[in-house]
Design a protein around this motif. Structure first.
Motif, PDB file in Angstrom:
ATOM      1  N   PRO A  90       0.837  -1.205   0.000  1.00 34.63           N
ATOM      2  CA  PRO A  90       0.000   0.000   0.000  1.00 34.63           C
ATOM      3  C   PRO A  90       0.870   1.251   0.000  1.00 34.63           C
ATOM      4  N   PRO A  91       0.272   2.413  -0.262  1.00 31.75           N
ATOM      5  CA  PRO A  91       1.057   3.650  -0.238  1.00 31.75           C
ATOM      6  C   PRO A  91       1.543   3.970   1.168  1.00 31.75           C
ATOM      7  N   PRO A  92       2.541   4.846   1.275  1.00 33.33           N
ATOM      8  CA  PRO A  92       3.080   5.201   2.598  1.00 33.33           C
ATOM      9  C   PRO A  92       1.978   5.664   3.547  1.00 33.33           C
ATOM     10  N   GLY A  93       2.074   5.216   4.791  1.00 32.47           N
ATOM     11  CA  GLY A  93       1.110   5.611   5.812  1.00 32.47           C
ATOM     12  C   GLY A  93      -0.031   4.644   5.993  1.00 32.47           C
ATOM     13  N   GLU A  94      -0.219   3.721   5.034  1.00 32.86           N
ATOM     14  CA  GLU A  94      -1.300   2.746   5.171  1.00 32.86           C
ATOM     15  C   GLU A  94      -0.744   1.430   5.718  1.00 32.86           C
ATOM     16  N   PRO A  95      -1.468   0.770   6.609  1.00 33.73           N
ATOM     17  CA  PRO A  95      -0.970  -0.482   7.201  1.00 33.73           C
ATOM     18  C   PRO A  95      -1.044  -1.642   6.223  1.00 33.73           C
ATOM     19  N   ALA A  96      -0.222  -2.650   6.472  1.00 35.02           N
ATOM     20  CA  ALA A  96      -0.221  -3.865   5.661  1.00 35.02           C
ATOM     21  C   ALA A  96      -0.069  -5.056   6.609  1.00 35.02           C
ATOM     22  N   TRP A  97      -1.086  -5.262   7.442  1.00 34.83           N
ATOM     23  CA  TRP A  97      -1.037  -6.319   8.446  1.00 34.83           C
ATOM     24  C   TRP A  97      -0.748  -7.656   7.782  1.00 34.83           C
ATOM     25  N   PRO A  98       0.116  -8.486   8.388  1.00 34.83           N
ATOM     26  CA  PRO A  98       0.787  -8.374   9.691  1.00 34.83           C
ATOM     27  C   PRO A  98       2.203  -7.802   9.604  1.00 34.83           C
ATOM     28  N   LEU A  99       2.542  -7.197   8.480  1.00 35.00           N
ATOM     29  CA  LEU A  99       3.899  -6.694   8.282  1.00 35.00           C
ATOM     30  C   LEU A  99       4.143  -5.434   9.112  1.00 35.00           C
ATOM     31  N   LYS A 100       5.348  -5.281   9.626  1.00 32.10           N
ATOM     32  CA  LYS A 100       5.735  -4.073  10.324  1.00 32.10           C
ATOM     33  C   LYS A 100       6.025  -2.959   9.308  1.00 32.10           C
ATOM     34  N   ALA A 101       5.880  -1.729   9.766  1.00 35.09           N
ATOM     35  CA  ALA A 101       6.058  -0.587   8.873  1.00 35.09           C
ATOM     36  C   ALA A 101       7.444  -0.573   8.238  1.00 35.09           C
TER      37      ALA A 101
END
Length: 260
Positions: free
Chosen positions: A168-179
């Motif tokens: 996803p674009p910066p600032g959006e979460p991508a569970w379960p991955l860490k930022a």
């Protein structure tokens, strides 16, 4: 040379992003280890344009498997080229830089990455300095790929097909991955786009800009063309890979590129 069906010869090369692991049905007669789908973008494109397809895409392939190294009993992919091709497509480079392999590692529990022996290798996949070194190496490798394909298929249109956007674009979460892991994956994907474009331009090949076209269809979007973190279940696309909608979108994008 007479074609088997009188049509134009199309050879598809690449890694799992071309092969389509988990998208049913499996391509008839293909090696099981290739995880090659009969509904991947090469098959869809060939059907759309009535092309005689030779699909040697293979999950896990690197640029070395395209150029020189056999892979699990299959010859280097360039051996499929005989100089009579009208069209060649290739999606490659991600495994060289640990792009999708790194995402699989990032999905593992931290305790696994802390194991004494295997943990060091796993952590390397998420080490930014190591990934930067891999990016430098893959630039040379992609130029070698373009040069070799152009030499072996002098009359063909040769298309580097980019990877679909996963993150996803910066600032959006991508569970379960860490930022931090999402940021690294996004960086690798963006740099691979740039390096691929440079290699194509330097070797007389073309690029199909799939990454930009799929940014709103990332794996965590409402209409994804790829799969995010998911268990490897039979009949389902593999995690961090295209789904059926993504393969159709890529085939459409290539068809539009050829028509333009």
């Amino acid at each position: 040379m007479t074609r088997p069906h009188g049509g134009r010869r199309y050879v598809a090369l690449g890694s799992s992003m071309a092969a389509g692991p988990g998208i049913t049905p499996r391509a008839s007669g293909s090696p099981r280890a290739a995880m090659r789908s009969a509904s991947n973008y090469p098959h869809l494109l060939a059907a759309d344009l009535t092309l005689d397809l030779v699909d040697v895409s293979h999950s896990g392939a690197t640029t070395a498997n395209v150029l020189t190294d056999p892979q699990l009993g299959t010859p280097p992919q360039v051996e499929a080229l005989d100089g009579t091709e009208d069209l060649v497509t290739i999606t490659i480079g991600g495994n060289d830089i640990g792009y999708v392999p790194g995402l699989f590692v990032a999905t593992l529990p931290g305790v696994v990455r802390a194991l004494p022996v295997i943990g060091a290798r796993l952590r390397d996949a998420l080490d930014r300095d190591a990934r930067e070194e891999a990016l430098v190496r893959v630039a040379d490798s992609l130029r070698a790929v373009g040069t070799t394909l152009r030499r072996r298929s002098p009359h063909a249109r040769i298309l580097f097909v980019e990877y679909l956007t996963l993150m996803p674009p910066p600032g959006e979460p991508a569970w379960p991955l860490k930022a931090k892991h999402v940021d690294l994956a996004r960086h690798l994907a963006d740099r691979l786009v740039e390096i691929t474009s440079e290699a194509a331009a330097e070797t007389g090949c073309e690029v199909v800009p799939v990454a930009e076209a799929s940014r709103e269809h990332h794996a965590w979007s409402g209409a994804p063309w790829t799969v995010g973190a998911a268990l490897p279940l039979p009949g389902r696309p593999l995690a961090y890979h295209p789904n059926a909608a993504g393969m159709r979108a890529v085939a459409t994008k290539i068809r539009q590129h050829l028509a333009g």
